[in-house]
Design a protein around this motif. Structure first.
Motif, PDB file in Angstrom:
ATOM      1  N   THR A 161       2.672   9.299  -4.625  1.00 20.25           N
ATOM      2  CA  THR A 161       1.062   8.369  -5.348  1.00 20.25           C
ATOM      3  C   THR A 161       0.144  10.184  -5.221  1.00 20.25           C
ATOM      4  O   THR A 161       0.942  11.145  -4.527  1.00 20.25           O
ATOM      5  CB  THR A 161       0.038   9.032  -3.894  1.00 20.25           C
ATOM      6  N   SER A 194      -1.651  12.813  -3.061  1.00 18.35           N
ATOM      7  CA  SER A 194      -1.330  13.075  -1.450  1.00 18.35           C
ATOM      8  C   SER A 194      -1.103  13.623  -0.479  1.00 18.35           C
ATOM      9  O   SER A 194      -0.059  14.668  -0.971  1.00 18.35           O
ATOM     10  CB  SER A 194      -0.759  11.294  -1.211  1.00 18.35           C
ATOM     11  N   ARG A 205       1.017  -1.490  -0.159  1.00 17.64           N
ATOM     12  CA  ARG A 205       0.247   0.226   0.038  1.00 17.64           C
ATOM     13  C   ARG A 205       1.207   1.290   0.179  1.00 17.64           C
ATOM     14  O   ARG A 205       2.044   1.387   0.424  1.00 17.64           O
ATOM     15  CB  ARG A 205      -0.817  -0.307   1.303  1.00 17.64           C
ATOM     16  N   PRO A 206       0.558   2.256  -0.266  1.00 20.35           N
ATOM     17  CA  PRO A 206       1.270   3.296  -0.244  1.00 20.35           C
ATOM     18  C   PRO A 206       1.791   3.852   0.833  1.00 20.35           C
ATOM     19  O   PRO A 206       0.779   4.104   1.904  1.00 20.35           O
ATOM     20  CB  PRO A 206       0.330   4.594  -1.118  1.00 20.35           C
ATOM     21  N   THR A 235       2.111  10.275  -0.245  1.00 22.00           N
ATOM     22  CA  THR A 235       2.957   8.705   0.048  1.00 22.00           C
ATOM     23  C   THR A 235       3.777   8.349  -1.242  1.00 22.00           C
ATOM     24  O   THR A 235       3.645   9.132  -2.732  1.00 22.00           O
ATOM     25  CB  THR A 235       1.509   8.165   0.619  1.00 22.00           C
ATOM     26  N   TYR A 236       3.790   6.706  -0.915  1.00 18.46           N
ATOM     27  CA  TYR A 236       4.744   6.584  -2.349  1.00 18.46           C
ATOM     28  C   TYR A 236       4.755   5.310  -2.186  1.00 18.46           C
ATOM     29  O   TYR A 236       3.705   4.465  -1.680  1.00 18.46           O
ATOM     30  CB  TYR A 236       6.343   6.850  -2.437  1.00 18.46           C
ATOM     31  N   GLN A 237       4.035   4.909  -3.705  1.00 18.44           N
ATOM     32  CA  GLN A 237       3.915   3.404  -3.777  1.00 18.44           C
ATOM     33  C   GLN A 237       5.470   2.658  -4.988  1.00 18.44           C
ATOM     34  O   GLN A 237       5.584   3.778  -5.518  1.00 18.44           O
ATOM     35  CB  GLN A 237       2.412   3.204  -4.810  1.00 18.44           C
ATOM     36  N   THR A 260       6.476   1.814  -8.877  1.00 20.02           N
ATOM     37  CA  THR A 260       5.689   1.664  -9.588  1.00 20.02           C
ATOM     38  C   THR A 260       5.465  -0.078  -9.997  1.00 20.02           C
ATOM     39  O   THR A 260       6.380  -1.131 -10.554  1.00 20.02           O
ATOM     40  CB  THR A 260       7.181   2.215 -10.669  1.00 20.02           C
TER      41      THR A 260
END
Length: 365
Positions: A353, A356, A305-306, A360-362, A364
């Motif tokens: 993201t 956000s 999840r982010p 937040t980061y997710q 790739t």
């Protein structure tokens, strides 16, 4: 200068090189190894230790054990601006008239630390941590300190301004010695290692044994390459340049710097903490593997999840559980998490993201 015997306080590494343990108050590292290099114009120090009366006393005693004194010091070479390395430089200069040399990128940090309004720094840090997802309970002490005017000086605000610039790739002007500056950013933007391009004075057949290989000289590695510690990689920050947060790749800088040091293949490494060691290339391989594994594990976390940088830091493996990490160390941990995130983004393996807040980061796809 007379030869100093090997004692618990001072180590004579041979060939006009000594190390002096200078204590760091209330720090698990224990001490900084200040190195003394004998030159044709007098002793030159590589780093000086923490600005503290007990540290100053230890430096004085150590120099006396080397057969010299602070008054005799000709110059100070600073590997990087952190206070356990640069802290006593100004006091050494006042006592001896020595020059101080530093890479320009770290000299800029020293100037900024001396000139920036500490309230500006508190505002910056609180805003940065909020953007990283820190809870209100963590940023509240910063707002309280700001409102109460309790911070009168920036961190590192007493650091001495250098007189000279350490220019990467060039030999330093040291009479009778060949010492070359190697720029190794990552731990700080202007960190330098210093390569002593002289045959290692290891004992040959006449001495009955060889302590280390004698080729490729010795490397004063500061905090860049340590035998049992992975140096902190944070962010290059400027409270008055918000755009800096979107530029640079400190972890990428560090990894590239490690490759440069491995290529030197020095016979021995003289670090600023722990102990001298051989096989620089082997230690570099260990560190490259460590960071590759950490990046891979963080990318795995981001596939679920982010996460905010704060949440990612909470999930990372540290030397103790997150709940036991002190307040200030949590700020450092979040900066390290952000440095790794920035590397993942540069590699195209993670992304912010869209929309956000906090960001937040997710991973790739």
């Amino acid at each position: 200068m007379t030869n100093a015997p090997h004692t618990p306080q001072v180590t004579d590494h041979g060939g006009g090189v000594w190390s002096i343990p200078v204590p760091i108050p209330d720090n698990p590292l224990g001490h900084t190894l200040v190195h003394l290099l004998d030159t044709g114009r007098g002793p030159v120090l590589i780093d000086t230790g923490w600005d503290d009366p007990a540290s100053w006393d230890a430096l004085e005693r150590g120099l006396a054990a080397c057969g010299t004194s602070i008054a005799d010091v000709h110059g100070v070479l600073v590997t990087h601006h952190h206070p356990d390395h640069h802290g006593l430089s100004g006091q050494v200069r006042e006592a001896s008239g020595a020059w101080i040399a530093m890479h320009e990128a770290d000299a800029a940090v020293v100037r900024r630390s001396r000139e920036t309004d500490p309230h500006r720094w508190l505002d910056y840090l609180a805003a940065k941590l909020t953007a990283a997802g820190a809870p209100d309970a963590h940023t509240a002490p910063l707002h309280e300190a700001r409102a109460g005017g309790r911070m009168r000086r920036m961190p590192g605000g007493r650091g001495a301004l250098p007189d000279r610039e350490i220019v990467p790739g060039e030999l330093l002007d040291l009479a009778g010695r060949r010492l070359r500056a190697i720029w190794t950013p990552g731990h700080t933007p202007g960190h330098v290692c210093l390569h002593l391009e002289e045959r290692h004075p290891g004992r040959g057949p006449a001495g009955g044994e060889v302590d280390v290989p004698q080729g490729n000289g010795r490397l004063f590695s500061g905090d860049h390459l340590l035998p049992g510690i992975t140096p902190h990689i944070g962010l290059y920050e400027d409270p008055d340049d918000a755009a800096l947060a979107d530029r640079g790749d400190p972890l990428g800088d560090y990894l590239a710097s490690l490759e440069r040091i491995a290529a030197l293949d020095p016979a021995e490494v003289l670090p600023a903490h722990q102990y001298a060691f051989a096989d620089a290339a082997g230690r570099v391989r260990e560190l490259l593997t460590h960071h590759a594994e950490r990046l891979a594990s963080l990318r795995t976390l981001l596939t679920g999840r982010p996460l905010t940088p704060w949440e990612l830091a909470e999930s990372m493996e540290w030397n103790r559980p997150w709940a036991e990490i002190p307040y200030g160390s949590r700020n450092i941990a979040v900066a390290e998490a952000e440095a790794h995130l920035r590397r993942l983004v540069k590699l195209g393996e993670a992304e912010a993201t869209v929309g956000s807040d906090p960001v937040t980061y997710q991973a790739t796809s």
